[in-house]
Each structure stands twice: as C-alpha cells, then as structure tokens.
Design a protein around this motif. Structure first.
Motif, short mmCIF file in Angstrom:
data_model
loop_
_atom_site.label_atom_id
_atom_site.label_comp_id
_atom_site.label_asym_id
_atom_site.label_seq_id
_atom_site.Cartn_x
_atom_site.Cartn_y
_atom_site.Cartn_z
N ILE A 1 37.48 33.16 36.84
CA ILE A 1 37.14 33.30 38.25
C ILE A 1 37.97 34.41 38.87
O ILE A 1 39.19 34.42 38.76
N PHE A 2 37.30 35.35 39.52
CA PHE A 2 37.96 36.46 40.22
C PHE A 2 37.77 36.23 41.71
O PHE A 2 36.65 36.28 42.21
N ILE A 3 38.85 35.95 42.42
CA ILE A 3 38.82 35.73 43.86
C ILE A 3 39.32 36.99 44.55
O ILE A 3 40.43 37.45 44.29
N MET A 4 38.46 37.53 45.41
CA MET A 4 38.77 38.78 46.09
C MET A 4 38.72 38.59 47.59
O MET A 4 38.09 37.68 48.10
N GLY A 5 39.36 39.49 48.28
CA GLY A 5 39.33 39.50 49.74
C GLY A 5 40.33 40.52 50.23
O GLY A 5 41.15 41.04 49.47
N ILE A 6 40.28 40.79 51.52
CA ILE A 6 41.20 41.73 52.12
C ILE A 6 42.48 40.98 52.49
O ILE A 6 42.55 39.75 52.36
N VAL A 7 43.46 41.67 52.99
CA VAL A 7 44.73 41.09 53.41
C VAL A 7 44.47 39.88 54.32
O VAL A 7 43.66 39.95 55.23
N ALA A 8 45.15 38.78 54.03
CA ALA A 8 45.14 37.56 54.86
C ALA A 8 43.79 36.85 54.88
O ALA A 8 43.48 36.14 55.82
N SER A 9 43.02 37.01 53.82
CA SER A 9 41.73 36.31 53.76
C SER A 9 41.86 34.92 53.16
O SER A 9 40.91 34.14 53.21
N GLY A 10 43.02 34.60 52.58
CA GLY A 10 43.24 33.28 52.00
C GLY A 10 43.14 33.26 50.48
O GLY A 10 43.06 32.18 49.88
N LYS A 11 43.16 34.43 49.85
CA LYS A 11 42.99 34.54 48.40
C LYS A 11 44.00 33.71 47.62
O LYS A 11 43.62 32.93 46.75
N THR A 12 45.26 33.90 47.90
CA THR A 12 46.31 33.24 47.12
C THR A 12 46.24 31.73 47.29
O THR A 12 46.29 30.98 46.31
N THR A 13 46.11 31.27 48.52
CA THR A 13 46.04 29.83 48.79
C THR A 13 44.85 29.22 48.06
O THR A 13 44.99 28.20 47.38
#
Length: 167
Positions: free
Chosen positions: A3-15
């Motif tokens: 699974i590759f989770i992407m997003g811009i800064v502060a989109s909640g990716k890490t959480t």
C-alpha cells in the motif's frame, strides 16, 4: 499487500499509514527516511539513485505500507503497490494542521526528523501552495493507476470517507 499512501504536507499520511500498518501487521516505511538519513543529527539527502535502490530493497522484503508526498524517485512505488491511497483533506484543514504540528514540535510534544524552525514552517506553507498549483500534473501521473487508486476526502459525517475518483 503493498500500500502506497500519498498526500501533501499535513494530509494525515503518517497517522493513517501507522494505523493501517498496525491493523494489517505490515512493514511501515516513512518515505522521508528513504530521502534523508542522519549523521550526527544532520539530515543528509540521498541521490535519486540511492532512493530508488532503497525502495527496491524495501519491496524485496515483501508486503509494506509506505507513505510520503509524491517525488519522482517514488514513482516506481505506483507500479509496485497493490493499492494507492491519496489523502486529500481540504486546504484549510491542512493549513491548520501545519501550524498545530509546528507548535507541538517547537514545544517538544511531537517529534520530528528536522529542525522545527520558522523557515521549515514557511517551507511547509510554500510546498502546500506549490502543490495546489500542480494538481492537474498529479492527476496525469495517477491516470495509469486509476484501477488501484483510492482518494480519501473529508466527509463531515464521519471525518474520513473513501471514495474512488475517476478523472
């Protein structure tokens, strides 16, 4: 499962990636650690070739969840992944999260791998603005992978609703 989770800064990716990693018992990879490594507290950027090599090593280990913003060196993850999740909360929410995260990092409540100074705060807002101007380009990058792309947008009823978007 990859699974590759992407997003811009502060989109909640890490959480989100950490939650899924625990639930699914999958290797969690924060892609910033692919781009940077630390030597005596100093962040050093790897070359794109080194980043690709590390991604291949990660993939050889089997199933994983990786999260990060889009970078050309990560492009091969789009093909490797079984599922691509794009986190896309509203701009106003990301701006608030950037400031909140910065304050937490400065007072020591939240850890980070970089120096949480005013310049980094400015960079995060600058990257966010740049991203907003590049959305069409990203749509083009995603186009070959629409069959495995899930876009997550905020839903006022449940805060996070999954919806498959076709461009």
């Amino acid at each position: 499962m990859k699974i590759f989770i992407m997003g811009i800064v502060a989109s909640g990716k890490t959480t989100y990636a950490k939650e899924l990693s625990k639930q699914m018992s999958l290797l969690f990879v924060e892609l910033d650690s692919v781009v940077y490594y630390n030597v005596d507290g100093v962040r050093i950027k790897r070359t794109p070739e080194e980043q690709v090599q590390i991604i291949h090593e990660m993939d050889a280990k089997g199933n994983w969840i990786a999260e990060g913003v889009y970078r050309p060196s990560y492009h091969l993850l789009l093909g490797m992944a079984d599922v691509i999740i794009w986190l896309d909360p509203p701009l106003w929410k990301r701006k608030i999260r950037i400031l909140s995260r910065h304050v937490k990092q400065v007072i020591g409540v939240e850890e980070c791998a970089y120096k949480p100074d005013f310049q980094m705060l400015r960079n995060m807002y600058k990257w966010t603005k740049h991203f907003e101007g590049q959305r069409e380009e990203l749509n083009g990058i995603f186009h070959p992978y629409l069959d495995k792309l899930i876009i997550v947008r905020d839903d006022p009823a449940n805060n996070r609703a999954l919806s498959k978007i076709i461009y």
